[in-house]
Scaffold this motif. Structure first.
Motif, PDB file in Angstrom:
ATOM      1  N   GLY A   1      63.593 -25.547  42.876  1.00 34.48           N
ATOM      2  CA  GLY A   1      63.806 -24.685  41.978  1.00 34.48           C
ATOM      3  C   GLY A   1      62.634 -23.762  41.904  1.00 34.48           C
ATOM      4  O   GLY A   1      62.726 -22.730  40.874  1.00 34.48           O
ATOM      5  N   SER A   2      61.790 -23.635  42.782  1.00 35.64           N
ATOM      6  CA  SER A   2      60.748 -22.530  43.000  1.00 35.64           C
ATOM      7  C   SER A   2      60.792 -21.957  44.278  1.00 35.64           C
ATOM      8  O   SER A   2      61.082 -22.509  45.278  1.00 35.64           O
ATOM      9  CB  SER A   2      59.426 -22.981  42.560  1.00 35.64           C
ATOM     10  N   VAL A   3      60.199 -20.749  44.565  1.00 39.58           N
ATOM     11  CA  VAL A   3      59.922 -19.835  45.689  1.00 39.58           C
ATOM     12  C   VAL A   3      58.701 -19.463  45.786  1.00 39.58           C
ATOM     13  O   VAL A   3      58.083 -19.222  44.878  1.00 39.58           O
ATOM     14  CB  VAL A   3      61.220 -19.040  45.755  1.00 39.58           C
TER      15      VAL A   3
ATOM     16  N   ILE B   1      52.756 -15.691  45.825  1.00 41.86           N
ATOM     17  CA  ILE B   1      52.917 -16.030  44.448  1.00 41.86           C
ATOM     18  C   ILE B   1      54.015 -16.914  44.272  1.00 41.86           C
ATOM     19  O   ILE B   1      55.082 -16.969  44.887  1.00 41.86           O
ATOM     20  CB  ILE B   1      53.076 -15.124  43.640  1.00 41.86           C
ATOM     21  N   LYS B   2      53.796 -18.344  43.775  1.00 39.64           N
ATOM     22  CA  LYS B   2      54.904 -19.141  43.347  1.00 39.64           C
ATOM     23  C   LYS B   2      55.492 -18.878  42.251  1.00 39.64           C
ATOM     24  O   LYS B   2      55.040 -18.618  41.167  1.00 39.64           O
ATOM     25  CB  LYS B   2      54.232 -20.590  43.534  1.00 39.64           C
ATOM     26  N   VAL B   3      56.965 -18.688  42.269  1.00 43.89           N
ATOM     27  CA  VAL B   3      57.654 -18.106  41.036  1.00 43.89           C
ATOM     28  C   VAL B   3      58.771 -19.127  40.716  1.00 43.89           C
ATOM     29  O   VAL B   3      59.668 -19.618  41.839  1.00 43.89           O
ATOM     30  CB  VAL B   3      58.364 -16.813  41.337  1.00 43.89           C
ATOM     31  N   LEU B   4      58.773 -19.561  39.433  1.00 46.95           N
ATOM     32  CA  LEU B   4      60.145 -20.504  39.260  1.00 46.95           C
ATOM     33  C   LEU B   4      61.173 -19.851  38.965  1.00 46.95           C
ATOM     34  O   LEU B   4      61.201 -18.680  38.084  1.00 46.95           O
ATOM     35  CB  LEU B   4      59.370 -21.410  37.806  1.00 46.95           C
ATOM     36  N   LEU B   5      62.374 -20.162  39.461  1.00 48.28           N
ATOM     37  CA  LEU B   5      63.308 -19.442  39.482  1.00 48.28           C
ATOM     38  C   LEU B   5      64.292 -20.169  38.318  1.00 48.28           C
ATOM     39  O   LEU B   5      65.071 -21.058  38.826  1.00 48.28           O
ATOM     40  CB  LEU B   5      64.192 -19.319  40.878  1.00 48.28           C
TER      41      LEU B   5
END
Length: 614
Positions: free
Chosen positions: A260-262, A275-279
């Protein structure tokens, strides 16, 4: 935008309960080893664990240091070691080596193994063979389902596809059945259960056995989920092999969405940091473009940028009181939105650069030709050129598999030619890859002379019906025929539209593949829900090799069951693509349903089918 939701659509269930239950159980298991301890975590459990209990939560329960389970010796100096692992033989040997090394050095420590999602007998046997079974305590962390978003839950079992569909290992079926039992106990009882595929049928039957043993009928409780649909991944390989063109699918192909993150790298962030982003739906920008065809995304982002700038420009005419309210109430939200907008614009630019290098548009045309059954010779030539230019080993394999499945196998001459060229371009080590792809039915060679179907038909006339059924199953496992052309015609998977297909306001689910193809898996879900069973789909079921089932457990009529009867969970055993998730969301909005997606593995990438068989 792809579709607007009907106003009478029900609210999705609160899947956050699953996360809270998993966290509470993990904390309980950690506290069974009182005092300070070091925690060793298997790499593919680190991302799910971070979503459930982050480092600060673990520290609160006396976890001192965290280590990855790796090949090199453990550097821990703690007197208590806890291992959070998958039930794998190689991991048991790793733990046994640590325990035996401590014995040799005369060091006394406590060891606890927490298996997730369950413990297998084979693991205990390895510990016993290594002489450490009596030195460790074993527990199970019954972590079966992880909510990734409001309408997506996943078992996060990356080995599920390979283990079951390639190796024929049934060990994870018990985990699927227990996941269904958990869903039913929290959000059921389900009034209708549909399914197709051998794994789906075995999982369903084991789940019913577990329900009978537990004697938890759930009567009197108001259900939140009315319908559940189980489907094996091998019912529809074609969809998993097609290039994704919805935004979320392209982000996954390019950057790999994990749990669920990228991680967006410097090429997206325009800095030297990743940067780790929660999608998920909490990202206001992403939630509006995730299901959109990529051709619509740049226009939306451009308009959003202008709207944000207009909101910033409002400051110029404000007095002191208005400015104070703006800063305290709106500015923080606008800055966050601006940050996310910049990231998604950067992601779009990176996707465009990568796809331009790979001749993406030409590849899409070839895929569409294969799906429709046109220009097969030209498509084969394109694949040969793709291999010779060494554009991408995975993309070349994917196109070969798509050609094979849509044509019910490659003619022997093409199979040998493509295989030889591939091995010359990418190395002889891929011989095993071809062997595995053939076993699984993804890349096969057409049999010369009489087909297996004809042989099967003749043999079945000579034996009883029961024996014929067993023979049919045996031939099915050998032949792995896709029958894609016949299925496509029966279900009208290739839309016929006058003029240009409207990708901004699409009429059907085919928009997820530029209007060229409706995902077979999603079409089956639509048809079965519409008919409330498999009536009228007998020929399609036969072409898919059967194993369909439908159960109605006192299902109420329309209107009697309330909103729950319009909540459907589609369970993909072996993983699914983001294109399928987008198509099911579209279907749910069109029909006034909420269609949640339960994935019997990780949310697989387009290449996930191949990598599972490599």
């Amino acid at each position: 935008m792809a579709s607007t939701a009907r106003r009478d659509a029900p609210e999705p269930p609160d899947f956050g309960i699953l996360k809270r239950l998993a966290r509470d159980q993990l904390i309980y298991l950690l506290e069974q080893l009182p005092g300070r301890k070091d925690l060793f975590i298997e790499p593919d459990l680190m991302s799910p664990l971070d979503r459930i209990a982050n480092v600060s939560v673990l520290k609160q329960h006396e976890v001192d240091k965290l280590y990855r389970v790796e090949n090199r010796p453990a550097p821990s100096t703690s007197d208590q070691l806890c291992f959070l692992v998958r039930p794998r033989v190689r991991t048991m040997r790793y733990i046994a080596d640590i325990v035996n090394a401590d014995k040799m050095s005369g060091r006394s420590r406590k060891y606890k193994i927490i298996f997730s999602p369950q413990k297998f007998y084979a693991c205990e046997m390895v510990l016993e063979e290594e002489g450490v079974f009596g030195d460790v305590t074993c527990d199970e962390w019954s972590f079966y389902l992880l909510p990734l978003d409001e309408d997506i839950i996943s078992m996060e079992l990356p080995e599920f596809f390979r283990d079951y569909f390639l190796e024929g290992d049934h060990r994870w079926i018990n985990s699927v059945a227990r996941a269904l039992q958990l869903l039913n106990s929290l959000y059921g009882p389900f009034s209708r259960v549909y399914g197709i595929g051998r794994c789906a049928k075995m999982s369903y039957e084991l789940w019913r056995d577990l329900e009978e043993e537990s004697e938890n009928d759930g009567q009197g409780r108001k259900p939140e989920i009315g319908n559940i649909f189980l489907m094996d991944r091998d019912m529809d390989y074609v969809t998993a092999l097609c290039s994704q063109v919805v935004y979320e699918g392209l982000v996954d192909d390019t950057f790999r969405i994990k749990c669920g993150s990228v991680d967006f790298g410097p090429e997206v962030t325009s800095s030297d940091k990743s940067i780790k982003v929660l999608l998920n739906a909490q990202d206001k920008i992403f939630s509006q473009i995730r299901n959109e065809h990529f051709s619509s995304v740049f226009g939306f982002l451009s308009q959003k940028s202008r709207n944000l700038q207009a909101q910033y420009d409002r400051r110029q005419g404000m007095d002191i009181k208005q400015m104070k309210n703006f800063v305290s109430q709106e500015l923080k939200g606008l800055k966050q939105e601006h940050r996310l907008l910049s990231l998604h614009i950067g992601a779009c630019e990176s996707i465009m650069k990568k796809k331009t290098k790979q001749d993406f548009q030409e590849m899409i045309k070839v895929e569409h030709a294969l799906l429709e059954g046109f220009d097969i010779r030209e498509s084969t030539s394109f694949i040969e050129e793709h291999i010779d230019r060494q554009v991408s080993p995975i993309e070349s394999l994917r196109l070969m598999c798509l050609l094979s499945i849509t044509e019910n196998g490659l003619i022997p001459k093409d199979y040998r030619s493509l295989k030889t060229q591939y091995l010359q371009s990418y190395g002889p080590e891929h011989l095993l890859t071809f062997h595995n792809l053939k076993r699984i039915g993804l890349l096969t060679e057409q049999a010369a002379g009489e087909t297996l179907t004809a042989v099967e038909s003749r043999v079945s006339k000579l034996v009883t019906d029961r024996a014929a059924g067993k023979i049919t199953d045996a031939f099915n496992s050998l032949a792995k025929k896709s029958n894609f052309r016949a299925i496509s015609k029966k279900l009208s998977l290739i839309p016929r539209v006058d003029g240009e297909y409207n990708l901004k306001m699409p009429p059907d689910m085919a928009y997820v593949f530029s209007g060229a193809y409706t995902p077979l898996s999603c079409k089956i879900v639509e048809q079965v829900l519409e008919r409330r069973g498999w009536q009228g789909l007998e020929e399609v079921v036969r072409l898919l090799n059967g194993n369909e089932f439908a159960m109605a457990d006192g299902a109420p009529e329309d209107g009697a069951g309330g909103d729950a009867q319009r909540v459907v969970v589609a369970v993909f055993l072996g993983g699914c693509t983001f294109s399928e998730i987008a198509a099911l969301r579209f279907l749910g909005k069109e029909r006034g349903h909420v269609i949640g997606t339960n994935i019997g593995a990780c949310a697989v990438r387009r290449s996930g089918v191949q990598s599972g068989a490599t």
